[in-house]
Design a protein around this motif. Structure first.
Motif, PDB file in Angstrom:
ATOM      1  N   GLU A 176       0.864  -1.176   0.000  1.00 17.47           N
ATOM      2  CA  GLU A 176       0.000   0.000   0.000  1.00 17.47           C
ATOM      3  C   GLU A 176       0.905   1.232   0.000  1.00 17.47           C
ATOM      4  N   ASN A 208      -0.543   4.445   0.513  1.00 12.23           N
ATOM      5  CA  ASN A 208      -1.530   5.479   0.874  1.00 12.23           C
ATOM      6  C   ASN A 208      -1.186   6.223   2.166  1.00 12.23           C
ATOM      7  N   LYS A 242       2.851   9.958   0.629  1.00 10.03           N
ATOM      8  CA  LYS A 242       1.998   8.886   0.112  1.00 10.03           C
ATOM      9  C   LYS A 242       1.812   9.062  -1.390  1.00 10.03           C
ATOM     10  N   GLY A 243       1.716   7.950  -2.089  1.00 12.52           N
ATOM     11  CA  GLY A 243       1.551   7.973  -3.528  1.00 12.52           C
ATOM     12  C   GLY A 243       2.815   8.235  -4.317  1.00 12.52           C
ATOM     13  N   VAL A 258      -3.072   5.968  -5.705  1.00 10.63           N
ATOM     14  CA  VAL A 258      -3.417   6.819  -4.547  1.00 10.63           C
ATOM     15  C   VAL A 258      -3.976   8.148  -5.021  1.00 10.63           C
ATOM     16  N   SER A 262      -7.646   9.410  -4.173  1.00  7.45           N
ATOM     17  CA  SER A 262      -7.767  10.639  -3.382  1.00  7.45           C
ATOM     18  C   SER A 262      -8.699  11.648  -4.037  1.00  7.45           C
TER      19      SER A 262
END
Length: 164
Positions: free
Chosen positions: A13, A15, A120-121, A158, A162
């Motif tokens: 993940e 995120n 994140k991402g 992500v 988002s």
């Protein structure tokens, strides 16, 4: 018994922000055992402390590598605040003081560290037929599906989620 191998392709993940901290030492003068060995032996106690207090310290996981002259430890952290708080903690400060007393500016042993704060991402990973390793050990190991088959798709997943 070895580690469980996850057959197929996996990712993690991405995120949440993650901090990657790389630390290690280089033995510049092999014969100066009394200078570099205290540095080497300080790490196991700190590693034990990190694993025993993971949630409290914000430590996620780590990998270690040993070469003929150089060691490297790659660790993953929840935040830079957690990493910096650990650096100010009793066990690390004691090791740092001992290093400065025994080694100081002596060139028998070198130390280094690098810190990367990754939003994140902005990171992705792939593991094929591997046990939990690196980010997959630090975060959730996730099977790669058609929606995230490429690095580009994993990096944009992500951002896409988002904006929904």
């Amino acid at each position: 018994m070895g580690q469980k191998v996850y057959p197929g392709r996996y990712t993690t993940e991405n995120n949440e922000d993650v901090v990657v901290f790389i630390i290690g030492m280089r033995i510049n003068k092999r014969w100066a055992f009394r200078k570099w060995f205290p540095v080497f032996k300080a790490m196991p106690g700190m590693i034990r402390e990190l694993y025993e207090n993971k949630d409290e310290l914000g430590f996620l996981s780590m990998e270690s590598f040993y070469g003929l002259r150089t060691t490297i430890m790659i660790s993953y952290w929840r935040s830079t605040d957690d990493l910096l708080a650990y650096a100010r903690g009793a066990k690390h400060l004691a090791a740092w003081r001992e290093f400065n007393q025994k080694v100081g500016d002596n060139d028998a042993v070198g130390i280094y560290h690098e810190t990367y704060s990754v939003p994140k991402g902005s990171y992705e990973s792939v593991y094929g037929n591997m046990p939990l390793f690196g980010l997959a050990k630090a975060k959730k190991n996730r099977l790669i599906t058609p929606e995230i088959r490429t690095a580009k798709k994993r990096l944009s997943a992500v951002k896409t989620n988002s904006s929904n």
